[in-house]
Design an enzyme around this catalytic site. Structure first.
Site, PDB file in Angstrom:
ATOM      1  N   PHE A  23       8.125  35.251  42.728  1.00 32.23           N
ATOM      2  CA  PHE A  23       9.128  34.620  41.878  1.00 32.23           C
ATOM      3  C   PHE A  23      10.520  34.912  42.440  1.00 32.23           C
ATOM      4  CE2 PHE A  23      12.184  34.753  38.364  1.00 32.23           C
ATOM      5  CZ  PHE A  23      12.007  33.478  37.831  1.00 32.23           C
ATOM      6  N   GLY A  24      11.252  33.855  42.791  1.00 32.46           N
ATOM      7  CA  GLY A  24      12.614  34.000  43.310  1.00 32.46           C
ATOM      8  C   GLY A  24      13.622  33.677  42.228  1.00 32.46           C
ATOM      9  N   TYR A  25      14.647  34.514  42.101  1.00 33.06           N
ATOM     10  CA  TYR A  25      15.685  34.289  41.082  1.00 33.06           C
ATOM     11  C   TYR A  25      17.088  34.258  41.701  1.00 33.06           C
ATOM     12  CZ  TYR A  25      16.087  39.303  41.682  1.00 33.06           C
ATOM     13  OH  TYR A  25      16.244  40.549  42.248  1.00 33.06           O
ATOM     14  N   GLY A  26      17.202  34.611  42.971  1.00 32.05           N
ATOM     15  CA  GLY A  26      18.511  34.648  43.639  1.00 32.05           C
ATOM     16  C   GLY A  26      18.461  33.742  44.861  1.00 32.05           C
ATOM     17  N   SER A  27      18.716  34.322  46.022  1.00 34.88           N
ATOM     18  CA  SER A  27      18.711  33.488  47.234  1.00 34.88           C
ATOM     19  C   SER A  27      17.329  32.900  47.500  1.00 34.88           C
ATOM     20  CB  SER A  27      19.188  34.294  48.441  1.00 34.88           C
ATOM     21  OG  SER A  27      18.248  35.280  48.796  1.00 34.88           O
ATOM     22  N   GLU A  98      14.936  41.693  52.122  1.00 33.84           N
ATOM     23  CA  GLU A  98      15.329  42.272  50.829  1.00 33.84           C
ATOM     24  C   GLU A  98      15.539  43.787  50.910  1.00 33.84           C
ATOM     25  OE1 GLU A  98      15.927  40.265  48.206  1.00 33.84           O
ATOM     26  OE2 GLU A  98      15.360  38.523  49.390  1.00 33.84           O
TER      27      GLU A  98
HETATM   28  C1  SIN Z   1      15.514  36.842  44.839  1.00 31.74           C
HETATM   29  O1  SIN Z   1      16.124  35.891  45.282  1.00 31.74           O
HETATM   30  O2  SIN Z   1      14.566  36.652  44.057  1.00 31.74           O
HETATM   31  C2  SIN Z   1      15.835  38.231  45.244  1.00 31.74           C
HETATM   32  C3  SIN Z   1      17.262  38.511  45.433  1.00 31.74           C
HETATM   33  C4  SIN Z   1      17.926  37.754  46.543  1.00 31.74           C
HETATM   34  O3  SIN Z   1      17.462  37.766  47.687  1.00 31.74           O
HETATM   35  O4  SIN Z   1      18.934  37.097  46.296  1.00 31.74           O
END
Ligand code: SIN
Length: 190
Positions: A23-27, A98
């Site tokens: 699950f990605g929430y940022g980049s 990460e």
């Molecule tokens: C994510 O995107 O889920 C992790 C944080 C990031 O790499 O921005």
């Protein structure tokens, strides 16, 4: 510099699984530079997104860190993002990407339909930068966070691009996120 790569290799919550939902929430929402079998919009319950994590390696430098997304616990909230079905060997390069404070965590996730309603659940994996990691910056006034983002640059590019791309991706998902959209407004002033 902080490096969670080796720690994450020991966090094998999905040992023996042929495929894992990440699950990605940022980049990870807008920069999917890894192989995946399938992707589906999803949310996680009990979390909110915040620009409270320092980036020394992608969107800033050790001398002038940027700010990137992490999650904080918020019992009644949901955080929208994108779930990717990946094979386990994809985790090694993700651990490197990460490495500045993020640890693999196992969370329940809910896939959503085109209206954003939950339709199905699964176990998933997130990269979480918790408040006890050395690169955690924590809360600051939104204008200060936006100013820091406006001025920071790192090997992956301007910090500004990270926030703008994230806000755009969330709009495309039809997702609400007061923190991100307020930050985007502040960013327009710098
Ligand atoms: C994510 O995107 O889920 C992790 C944080 C990031 O790499 O921005």
């Amino acid at each position: 510099m902080l490096d969670t790569t080796v720690l994450n290799q020991q966090r094998n919550f999905f040992e023996g699984h042929a495929a894992i939902w990440l699950f990605g929430y940022g980049s990870l929402i807008w920069k999917a530079d890894f192989d995946f079998l399938e992707r589906r919009p999803a949310y996680i319950h009990g979390w909110e997104r915040r620009f409270w994590q320092a980036s020394h390696d992608h969107r800033g430098t050790p001398e002038a860190p940027g700010r990137v997304a992490t999650l904080i616990r918020a019992r009644d909230s949901i955080c929208h993002g994108m779930a990717y079905l990946i094979t386990p060997e994809v985790l090694a390069p993700l651990d490197v990407r990460e490495k500045n404070g993020y640890l693999r965590e196992k969370v329940p996730l809910t896939f959503v339909d085109e209206k954003g309603n939950g339709i199905e659940q699964s176990e998933g994996l997130i990269y979480l930068a918790s408040d006890d990691n050395p690169a955690f910056l924590g809360e600051a006034p939104l204008a200060e966070i936006a100013q820091q983002i406006a001025s920071a640059h790192g090997p992956s590019g301007p910090n500004r691009e990270y926030l703008v791309n994230l806000a755009k991706a969330l709009r495309e998902l039809g997702a609400q996120d007061a923190h991100i959209f307020a930050l985007e407004k502040h960013l327009g002033r710098f």
